[in-house]
Design an enzyme around this catalytic site. Structure first.
Site: not given
Lengths: 366, 285
Positions: B33, B242, B245, B267, B273
């Site tokens: 970080g 979606c 899909c 997606c 997808c």
């Protein structure tokens, strides 16, 4: 379905091909050559060399051709090329007092030892379009005849040294001796506070327009330090390099540079009597506007050192140094053209949700 | 040294530069970080277009790596295509669009839906690495704030969001706390992706070229999205599946279909997808 952004490989290939075609323009007009650009558009070439940080007029001319005359794009091409070059070391500091001067002027004295040398300038031209340039002309008088046959001195004294002899101006600062290597912002990330030599390095490759506006702002009261163009000189200087295995410096070539030494007011402080101070600008090629702006900004950035109150953008080291590079600036501004629809979707969802919430609250209030 | 047919070194950067970047990467991995300054190079693509990610990828790429590049979750967005081509040309490595086949995935703005594995590295392109930048423009100040773990300003900002809007009005680049120490910008991924960063099995590397910073999340690092006890962090949800899909629970793009504003949702992760669609087809057979 959604071809505008998810265009894929074929669209990119076609865009590149179209760009090449547009670059060539009308094929009945002869194609421009890098030689022509180098010889006839030398101010463009010089700007690309100075902000591209690479002294190579041929590559600079090629980049300008490739970029269809977009100078920031040409600078970018040069930077992307120079970054792959190996680094052998640092040259010796340039000695600009030994410059083969092509142009040298001072605004602070009517006449100066060594003389005022105007050289090639458009300073005193009337800016009237010269329609005769639309036609191709045969070469007329040769440059030698125009120049006359006066031989210039080998070493032309510096105007600021004259002031310095009287103690009226601060001495040129010597931050480091030759044993400490100069900072290199292309090899070390910029860190604050920056030394003056690091700042000057940043300003030397900074965008001319950015420096011009900042320098101008100091003249208009935003950290006014009233500058006089003590001396501007342009010409060829020798570059010396001391290879380790040799142990002494050898001359490896000559480069044309512009140098500006600005003389600025200083009110004096508790520890120092009133005297003139210096702002300095140096860059590749004939780039007067650039080095004059650079000198004004350099002087403004010395606010801390001179104990001046910091009130204006030109005095703000982080602001100036972080935003001066046009390759960075143009990249980041233009990256807004890249698709952002994932983030935009997140924002859409939030705005819809917040509008729904405020509607509910409004209805509840009624 | 491996020189490709382009006349440039393997993966464009010279070996000294790669070594410098790898040192920065090692330091970044050692201090999760923490933003490590590095001497970012000019690259042949513009700043802001992934030069940080490209430099990180170039430095870790090996000839046997399989590279996937996505932008907005998709392999076929223009910039992803361009970066993939760049490495194909300068490193001659294999590329893929299939998430599970990739050893290195360079991304802009998304984390793949599929859970990443220990042998994979995810490289993020980062525009503004400093999570405190929009609260404090000065680098000298923000570095001090990180050093002193002085993150009050960030909490005040989030609190003001709640008092003004009833919720935290940050939807992407949502700040995270890494191993209870550094507040970190997760790059502009939607906050939907933040939970995937937490204890991810894959190594996550972040490159910000213009800003000259590299940071990292080693595998299985604890990553917490900042929030308050009474306003816990939550991610975006969609009411519909979606449209292509039929999956529920993936991040969806909104696609405008016609001038009257009709739209569909599908997606954002194109590989996800496609594989969901294939799975559905197999199940149907």
């Amino acid at each position: 379905m959604y071809v505008a952004v998810k265009g894929g490989e074929k669209a990119i290939r076609n865009a590149h091909a179209l760009f090449d075609e547009k670059r060539r323009g009308d094929v009945s007009v002869p194609e421009i050559t890098p030689d022509q650009i180098r010889e006839q558009l030398s101010f463009s070439v010089d700007r690309v060399m100075s902000e591209g940080s690479l002294y190579d007029p041929d590559l600079s001319a090629l980049a300008i051709k490739q970029a269809r005359g977009d100078l920031i794009e040409a600078i970018f091409l040069i930077r992307a090329s120079r970054t792959t070059l190996p680094r052998y070391g640092s040259s010796k500091p340039l000695d600009t007092s030994k410059m083969k001067v092509e142009r040298r002027i001072s605004a602070t004295y009517k006449d100066i030892p060594g003389g005022q040398i105007l050289g090639a300038t458009f300073d005193y031209q009337h800016r009237l379009l010269d329609f005769s340039l639309a036609e191709q002309k045969l070469p007329s008088e040769s440059v030698d005849e125009i120049q006359g046959d006066e031989v210039l001195d080998d070493k032309i004294p510096r105007v600021l040294d004259i002031l310095n002899n009287e103690g009226l101006i601060e001495p040129a600062s010597m931050e480091s001796d030759e044993s400490t290597p100069p900072p290199d912002l292309t090899r070390d990330p910029l860190d604050f506070p920056a030394t003056r030599s690091l700042r000057l390095q940043n300003l030397a490759r900074a965008d001319e327009g950015f420096l011009l506006a900042l320098g101008y702002s100091t003249q208009r009261g935003y950290a006014r330090n009233h500058g006089f163009a003590g001396e501007i000189r342009i010409g060829a200087v020798a570059v010396e390099f001391a290879p380790e295995e040799l142990g002494f410096p050898i001359e490896i070539g000559e480069i044309i540079v512009s140098e500006c030494e600005m003389i600025n007011q200083f009110k004096g402080s508790k520890s120092a009597p009133p005297q003139f101070t210096r702002g300095y600008g140096l860059a590749f090629g004939q780039v007067e506007r650039k080095v004059m702006s650079m000198a004004l900004v350099d002087r403004a950035l010395r606010a801390d050192e001179l104990g001046e109150e910091k009130i204006a953008p030109a005095q703000d080291e982080e602001f100036v140094l972080s935003h001066s590079d046009n390759v960075k600036a143009t990249g980041f501004v233009e990256h807004l053209k890249l698709p952002h629809y994932v983030d935009f979707q997140a924002e859409l969802e939030l705005v819809r949700k917040m509008r729904a919430t405020s509607q509910v609250m409004k209805e509840a209030a009624e | 040294m491996n020189v490709s047919s382009t006349g440039y070194n393997f993966a464009y950067l010279n070996e000294q530069t790669k070594r410098m970047i790898r040192r920065a990467l090692l330091k970044a991995v050692a201090i999760p970080g923490y933003q490590v300054p590095f001497a970012s190079r000019e690259m042949p693509m513009p700043y802001g277009w992934g030069t940080g990610g490209v430099q990180v990828t170039a430095s870790i790429l090996k000839p046997d790596d399989v590279l996937k590049v996505i932008d907005q979750g998709a392999d076929d967005t223009t910039n992803a295509v361009s970066i993939r081509d760049f490495f194909k040309k300068t490193a001659g490595i294999a590329t893929t669009e299939v998430t599970k086949d990739a050893t290195i995935i360079q991304t802009r703005h998304r984390i793949p839906e599929r859970e990443l594995e220990a042998n994979q590295i995810l490289v993020f392109q980062v525009p503004i690495p400093e999570p405190l930048r929009f609260l404090e423009p000065r680098e000298t100040e923000t570095r001090k704030m990180h050093a002193l773990e002085e993150y009050g300003l960030m909490h005040v900002k989030l609190y003001e969001d709640i008092s003004r809007n009833g919720q935290i009005a940050t939807t992407y680049a949502y700040p995270v706390l890494v191993e209870d120490r550094y507040v970190m910008d997760p790059s502009p991924v939607p906050k939907f992706d933040n939970p995937k960063m937490h204890e991810m099995a894959a190594l996550q590397l972040f490159g910000a070229g213009r800003e000259m910073r590299i940071y990292a999340l080693p595998p299985f690092t604890r990553v917490k999205s900042l929030d308050f006890e009474d306003h816990p962090f939550e991610v975006q949800k969609w009411d519909e599946p979606c449209a292509i899909c039929g999956t529920i629970g993936s991040y969806l793009d909104e696609v405008i279909l016609d001038n009257s504003g009709n739209r569909m949702f599908c997606c954002s992760d194109t590989d996800h997808c496609r594989s969901e669609l294939e799975n559905a087809a197999e199940a149907a057979q």
